[in-house]
Design a protein around this motif. Sequence first.
Motif, short mmCIF file in Angstrom:
data_model
loop_
_atom_site.label_atom_id
_atom_site.label_comp_id
_atom_site.label_asym_id
_atom_site.label_seq_id
_atom_site.Cartn_x
_atom_site.Cartn_y
_atom_site.Cartn_z
N ALA A 1 0.85 -1.19 0.00
CA ALA A 1 0.00 0.00 0.00
C ALA A 1 0.88 1.24 0.00
N PRO A 2 0.80 2.08 -1.03
CA PRO A 2 1.70 3.23 -1.14
C PRO A 2 1.39 4.32 -0.14
N VAL A 3 2.41 5.16 0.10
CA VAL A 3 2.25 6.30 1.01
C VAL A 3 2.07 7.60 0.24
N ARG A 4 2.28 7.59 -1.07
CA ARG A 4 2.02 8.75 -1.92
C ARG A 4 0.57 8.71 -2.38
N GLY A 5 -0.16 9.80 -2.19
CA GLY A 5 -1.57 9.83 -2.57
C GLY A 5 -1.80 9.62 -4.05
N SER A 6 -0.95 10.21 -4.90
CA SER A 6 -1.15 10.11 -6.35
C SER A 6 -1.01 8.70 -6.88
N THR A 7 -0.28 7.86 -6.15
CA THR A 7 -0.06 6.48 -6.63
C THR A 7 -1.35 5.70 -6.71
N TYR A 8 -2.30 6.02 -5.87
CA TYR A 8 -3.57 5.29 -5.87
C TYR A 8 -4.39 5.56 -7.13
N GLU A 9 -4.03 6.59 -7.89
CA GLU A 9 -4.75 6.92 -9.12
C GLU A 9 -4.01 6.44 -10.37
N ASP A 10 -2.85 5.84 -10.19
CA ASP A 10 -2.05 5.38 -11.31
C ASP A 10 -2.75 4.22 -12.02
N PRO A 11 -2.88 4.25 -13.35
CA PRO A 11 -3.59 3.18 -14.07
C PRO A 11 -3.04 1.79 -13.82
N GLU A 12 -1.71 1.67 -13.75
CA GLU A 12 -1.12 0.35 -13.50
C GLU A 12 -1.45 -0.15 -12.10
N VAL A 13 -1.48 0.76 -11.15
CA VAL A 13 -1.83 0.38 -9.78
C VAL A 13 -3.30 -0.04 -9.71
N LEU A 14 -4.17 0.70 -10.38
CA LEU A 14 -5.60 0.36 -10.37
C LEU A 14 -5.85 -0.99 -11.04
N GLU A 15 -5.05 -1.32 -12.03
CA GLU A 15 -5.21 -2.63 -12.67
C GLU A 15 -4.77 -3.75 -11.74
N ALA A 16 -3.66 -3.53 -11.05
CA ALA A 16 -3.14 -4.55 -10.15
C ALA A 16 -3.90 -4.61 -8.83
N MET A 17 -4.42 -3.46 -8.38
CA MET A 17 -5.13 -3.38 -7.11
C MET A 17 -6.45 -2.65 -7.34
N PRO A 18 -7.46 -3.34 -7.85
CA PRO A 18 -8.74 -2.68 -8.16
C PRO A 18 -9.40 -2.01 -6.95
N PHE A 19 -9.01 -2.45 -5.76
CA PHE A 19 -9.59 -1.88 -4.53
C PHE A 19 -8.79 -0.68 -4.05
N ALA A 20 -7.90 -0.13 -4.89
CA ALA A 20 -7.06 1.01 -4.47
C ALA A 20 -7.87 2.19 -3.94
#
Length: 415
Positions: A338-357
């Motif tokens: 779970a990232p500590v940068r807020g913007s990371t939760y909106e990253d497309p690759e992160v959303l694909e890997a973690m749909p519950f972001a």
Amino acid sequence: MKFVAAGSVLGLGVTGCGGGGAGGDTESVELPEGEVEGSVAMCAQTDTSGDFQAMLEAFMDENPGVEAEHVDLGNDTDTARTQMVQRMEGQSTQCDLFQMDVTWVSEFAAQGWLMDQTDLVDSLSDHLLESTVESASYDGSYWGTPHYTDASLIYYRPDEVPEPETWQQLYEDAAAGEDTQYLYQASPYEGLTVNFLELLHSAGGDVLDDDGEVVIDSEETREVLEFMREGLETDAVPRSTLTWIEDDSRLAFEGGDGGYQRNWPFAYALLNEADQSGEFDVAPLPGWEEEGTGTGILGGRNLAISSNSENPEAAAALIEFATSEEWQQTMASDYSRAPVRGSTYEDPEVLEAMPFAPELREAVENAASRPATPMYPQVSRAIYDNVYDAISGDTDVESAVEQMASQIEDAQDAF
């Protein structure tokens, strides 16, 4: 990218209590000027997922003048903490950085074992989620920088139960039968402390006030303990929960038991690997009664610089790398951290890997830190021992609250 910023490593003497006191003979660390070089060692638990070594290798690729290594301190948190304490008591210079549980920062800072990172944290904090930054705060300063975080979620079966809106509604629906029960961790250990604190904070209660005074002897504490106890009495919660830690509740839910499960984000990937994909949804923790907001308890790890470090400049540069946009994205996408940068939760690759972001970010932002005290292990034990006795029926709620408060006060007075 090279890590260049205005600033330097400056000496700062601060007095305090305990074994040398918070900030005793430590230095105030800022981001280094220019390129860094030399060796830097990060002391941490066993690198079970491979992300520690991957981070160090990526850091060295960007900073060819630095040799970075991971010092393995063991595969469980208790062993790792013991190893860190032994090194600091022996004044070892082996560790430049500690990757430590968020609950250890106060203890290590109070002993004078960490360098003050207030200036470094201030330079990075615009990009970091506020709740994660506060987990490294003690006595008015920051003694670490958040590396990755954690906050619990509710996993639920939409075919059996509705999405939880309040704890009261969740428990009411959970009491309908075995297929709807609420599964959590109620064995007497740190996990029970966290489960209890999630309810207590949601209900408006706390353990310590802003001045460090014990305030757990409260109506909110009594209300939450009665609520948890009634959950077992009405079969909203199975009796077996009293022996469970995280994997026990996950495996029970994975096997088809219960309608709700409280667990950390790690359970998401494991449930999908167990052919549960599409059979459950994820939601943030519910609020206490209709007007309340759900409050989780923050987990995760912070990066703290040892007061014995011989290369704090390289340690500071590694911290900046660990919290950079590029590495936070990699850590989330490739290693489910779970990232500590807020913007990371909106990253497309992160959303694909973690749909519950989005749900995870909400949980992290609403999460509270555990009590910031150098005596946290003793405080936590006082909580989980007495919570267990109250909800299991081994003692009455009033006695449990009084005993809990007394033991926490004794722990605080011992420092």
